[in-house]
Design an enzyme around this catalytic site. Structure first.
Site, mmCIF file in Angstrom:
data_model
loop_
_atom_site.group_PDB
_atom_site.id
_atom_site.type_symbol
_atom_site.label_atom_id
_atom_site.label_comp_id
_atom_site.label_asym_id
_atom_site.label_seq_id
_atom_site.Cartn_x
_atom_site.Cartn_y
_atom_site.Cartn_z
ATOM 1 C CG ASN A 63 -12.028 -8.726 -2.150
ATOM 2 O OD1 ASN A 63 -12.599 -9.816 -2.041
ATOM 3 N ND2 ASN A 63 -12.704 -8.156 -3.328
ATOM 4 C CD GLU A 65 -15.887 -5.164 -4.234
ATOM 5 O OE1 GLU A 65 -16.822 -4.925 -4.868
ATOM 6 O OE2 GLU A 65 -14.827 -5.184 -5.208
ATOM 7 C CB CYS A 74 -7.275 -5.000 0.944
ATOM 8 S SG CYS A 74 -7.740 -3.254 -1.060
ATOM 9 C CD GLU A 76 -4.559 -8.046 -0.427
ATOM 10 O OE1 GLU A 76 -5.692 -7.953 -0.100
ATOM 11 O OE2 GLU A 76 -3.489 -7.603 -1.567
ATOM 12 C CB CYS A 112 -3.519 -1.992 -2.925
ATOM 13 S SG CYS A 112 -4.590 -1.753 -1.856
HETATM 14 N N1 THU Z 1 -8.667 -5.267 -3.297
HETATM 15 C C1 THU Z 1 -8.170 -6.292 -2.782
HETATM 16 O O1 THU Z 1 -9.183 -7.094 -2.455
HETATM 17 N N2 THU Z 1 -7.163 -6.030 -2.437
HETATM 18 C C2 THU Z 1 -5.814 -5.487 -2.590
HETATM 19 O O2 THU Z 1 -4.513 -5.446 -3.115
HETATM 20 C C3 THU Z 1 -6.376 -4.779 -4.023
HETATM 21 C C4 THU Z 1 -7.498 -4.460 -4.238
HETATM 22 C C5 THU Z 1 -10.183 -5.576 -3.436
HETATM 23 C C6 THU Z 1 -10.473 -4.119 -3.313
HETATM 24 C C7 THU Z 1 -12.590 -4.121 -4.358
HETATM 25 O O3 THU Z 1 -12.878 -4.908 -3.491
HETATM 26 C C8 THU Z 1 -11.801 -4.902 -4.804
HETATM 27 O O4 THU Z 1 -10.125 -5.378 -4.756
HETATM 28 C C9 THU Z 1 -11.389 -4.318 -6.692
HETATM 29 O O5 THU Z 1 -10.194 -3.160 -6.190
#
Ligand code: THU
Length: 167
Positions: A63, A65, A74, A76, A112
């Site tokens: 991920n 940000e 994210c 994935e 998610c």
């Molecule tokens: N996140 C992911 O990388 N994958 C997911 O399936 C859900 C959330 C990340 C997004 C964000 O950087 C952090 O987790 C918190 O939500």
């Protein structure tokens, strides 16, 4: 008034990490390596993902940000989109997703909704299913033989209607 009921079933198997094949545990290890490269200064929640292509090539993602929150992505999707961008014609055999964050390790972590939809599309654009390995705890892995188990009743405009059967 008569209502139509749409029903579907999803199958996810919890398996002992010791029962994974060598290839599967290698993919999980790669996902852990990817998680170490996450850029998650805002949430502190690291996610790592690894995609295994038919050629054996592994594409990693984590991920990423951003201070303008929705601009991040994210783990994935970073891995799947990187695989799509670099190897558009290669089949994806498996996807591993992990989070080393304590809350994920103690309880569980599942992708998610947005990522589930993207995993599903990676599967529907090729003719074969993608095996998904989700490390829910240190010693336990949730396995799905297809993306469809993660997102029943996914968004789909095939035939002009939302359909339960995406395949
Ligand atoms: N996140 C992911 O990388 N994958 C997911 O399936 C859900 C959330 C990340 C997004 C964000 O950087 C952090 O987790 C918190 O939500």
């Amino acid at each position: 008034m008569k209502y139509e009921v749409m029903e579907t079933s999803c199958k996810l198997t919890l398996i002992d990490a010791a029962d994974l094949t060598k290839q599967e545990s290698e993919l999980l290890t790669k996902a852990h390596e990817a998680a170490a490269k996450a850029y998650a200064p805002y949430s502190g929640f690291r996610v790592g993902s690894a995609v295994r292509l038919k050629s054996g090539q592994i594409v990693m993602g984590s991920n990423q940000e951003n201070i303008a929150y929705p601009s991040g992505l994210c783990g994935e999707r970073v891995a799947l989109f990187a695989a799509g961008a670099q190897f558009p014609d290669e089949e994806i055999e498996a996807l591993a997703v992990v989070s080393p964050s304590p809350v994920a390790v103690e309880k569980a972590f599942l992708p998610c909704g947005g990522c589930r939809q993207v995993i599903l599309e990676s599967e529907t654009r090729q003719s074969t299913k993608i095996k998904i390995l989700l490390q829910v705890r240190n010693e336990v892995v949730l396995v799905s033989e297809s993306a469809i188990n993660l997102i029943p009743f996914a968004f789909n405009v095939k035939n002009g209607a939302l359909r339960a059967d995406n395949h």
